[in-house]
Write a protein that holds these residues in place. Structure first.
Motif, short mmCIF file in Angstrom:
data_model
loop_
_atom_site.label_atom_id
_atom_site.label_comp_id
_atom_site.label_asym_id
_atom_site.label_seq_id
_atom_site.Cartn_x
_atom_site.Cartn_y
_atom_site.Cartn_z
N GLU A 1 -9.93 15.50 4.34
CA GLU A 1 -11.37 15.31 4.17
C GLU A 1 -11.78 15.47 2.71
N ALA A 2 -11.22 16.48 2.02
CA ALA A 2 -11.55 16.70 0.62
C ALA A 2 -11.10 15.53 -0.25
N ALA A 3 -10.03 14.87 0.14
CA ALA A 3 -9.48 13.77 -0.65
C ALA A 3 -10.10 12.43 -0.30
N GLY A 4 -10.87 12.36 0.78
CA GLY A 4 -11.42 11.09 1.21
C GLY A 4 -10.39 10.23 1.90
N LEU A 5 -9.44 10.86 2.59
CA LEU A 5 -8.38 10.16 3.30
C LEU A 5 -8.41 10.57 4.77
N SER A 6 -7.82 9.74 5.60
CA SER A 6 -7.55 10.16 6.97
C SER A 6 -6.33 11.07 6.96
N PRO A 7 -6.14 11.92 7.99
CA PRO A 7 -4.93 12.75 8.02
C PRO A 7 -3.65 11.92 7.89
N ARG A 8 -3.59 10.78 8.54
CA ARG A 8 -2.39 9.94 8.43
C ARG A 8 -2.26 9.37 7.01
N GLY A 9 -3.40 8.97 6.42
CA GLY A 9 -3.35 8.45 5.06
C GLY A 9 -2.87 9.51 4.08
N LEU A 10 -3.31 10.76 4.28
CA LEU A 10 -2.84 11.85 3.43
C LEU A 10 -1.34 12.03 3.56
N GLN A 11 -0.85 12.04 4.79
CA GLN A 11 0.59 12.21 5.01
C GLN A 11 1.39 11.10 4.34
N GLN A 12 0.91 9.88 4.45
CA GLN A 12 1.63 8.75 3.86
C GLN A 12 1.60 8.82 2.33
N SER A 13 0.46 9.17 1.78
CA SER A 13 0.34 9.24 0.33
C SER A 13 1.22 10.33 -0.25
N LEU A 14 1.22 11.51 0.37
CA LEU A 14 2.06 12.60 -0.11
C LEU A 14 3.54 12.24 0.00
N ARG A 15 3.90 11.61 1.10
CA ARG A 15 5.30 11.24 1.27
C ARG A 15 5.72 10.19 0.25
N ARG A 16 4.83 9.25 -0.02
CA ARG A 16 5.17 8.15 -0.92
C ARG A 16 5.30 8.63 -2.36
#
Length: 346
Positions: free
Chosen positions: A265-280
């Protein structure tokens, strides 16, 4: 916060003290550093070329540009320090624009009077009266001072890193302290600056070191650290900006009961989007990131804690680790020693 005693800015040259930098004065200062004793330096004048030569020695001014703001120009400086720390006060009644770079000390600065703007990595930061910030370290920045009155605390880079226990420790530049951090910093300034600046009374080596360590501990508490993750997120696209916001949030709130939902929420991402971005970009999960930041925070607290008044379990719980055995095992895998060993090294 205003320094008193020895660093109160003089309005005229002080008897027996040179009014411009010379070899004798520099030798006295160097001798004091080698002996571990405090040195005292106080200068004042109206020759701005002398002022620039003096300040360039400590702050590496590069192609300074000066414009007169008063009929009578004036500058002054006073400072008390040793090899670990110095408290300084200066005034420069001109309009000065220059670049600066310091890489052997961390500088905490706050403005008493005048105006000052620091430009660092393309962003302008206006100093606020009485609000301390850590100036950029080991990177060039532009400054624009106008009729500036400034207080500074210089903390030796290697001494800070030895207290913190990290060879590459650095502060995040130009970030305001939290309200709690500001109170901690102001408390140390009030408690110890008068003693430090009273050069007529010798301090024992133990007291002298203790005061310097108190300033380091307060700085670590007050100002954000510059973490390695900042250089790991490269690029300037929207995804990179959101990922940086996620990391900013984790570092600011790691002591709180946060998880993937709050970070996303703080990043303006969905939980799945956060997971994908961190992994990438970082090859981490949100849980990996949060655990890593908390371990780093616990290590800092262990290294600077007084083992007579705290213990490993208290620090572990403060950073969200509820199971002491798992915390110890994870800590050892990360840092190569047990938490109890880190606590004992102080």
């Amino acid at each position: 916060m205003v320094f008193t005693r020895a660093t109160q800015p003089p309005t005229a040259p002080v008897p027996g003290v040179p009014t411009s930098p010379d070899a004798t004065d520099a030798s006295r200062q160097d001798d004091g550093r080698r002996r571990g004793a405090r040195y005292f330096r106080r200068l004042a004048g109206t020759d701005i070329d002398e002022a620039l030569a003096f300040f360039t020695g400590d702050y590496d001014f590069r192609a300074p540009r000066v414009r007169r703001t008063h009929t009578q120009q004036h500058w002054d400086f006073a400072g008390v320090g040793d090899a670990r720390m110095s408290l300084r006060s200066s005034r420069l009644l001109v309009d000065l624009q220059t670049e600066s770079l310091v890489d052997d000390e961390f500088l905490v600065a706050w403005m008493r009077s005048g105006t000052s703007t620091i430009t660092f990595q393309g962003r302008e930061h206006a100093l606020e009266p009485g609000v301390p910030v850590v100036l950029p370290f080991a990177e060039a920045y532009a400054l624009h001072h106008r009729d500036i009155g400034l207080n500074l605390v210089h903390l030796d880079r290697d001494f800070v890193r030895s207290v913190v226990g990290e060879d590459d420790f650095a502060f995040e530049p130009m970030r305001r302290p939290t309200a709690e951090g500001l109170r901690a910093w102001q408390s140390v300034v009030r408690a110890h600056s008068g003693t430090w600046l009273d050069v007529e009374h010798d301090l024992t080596p133990i007291v002298q070191r203790s005061i310097a360590e108190s300033f380091v501990a307060a700085a670590v508490q007050a100002f954000p650290r510059r973490d390695r993750w900042r250089s790991s997120v490269t690029g300037s696209g929207p995804e990179h900006d959101r990922l940086r916001r996620a990391l900013e949030y984790v570092h600011a709130h790691a002591r709180e009961p946060i998880g993937t939902t709050e970070i996303a929420e703080a990043a303006g991402l969905s939980p799945r989007g956060l997971q994908q971005s961190l992994r990438r970009h970082l090859d981490q999960t949100p849980g990996d990131l949060l655990r890593s930041v908390r371990l780093d925070g616990a290590r800092v607290d262990l290294l600077r804690a007084d083992r007579d008044v705290t213990n490993v379990a208290e620090i572990a719980r403060a950073w969200g680790f509820g199971h002491l055995g798992r915390f110890s095992a994870t800590y050892r895998a990360r840092f190569g020693e047990l938490p109890s060993e880190s606590l004992r090294t102080r």
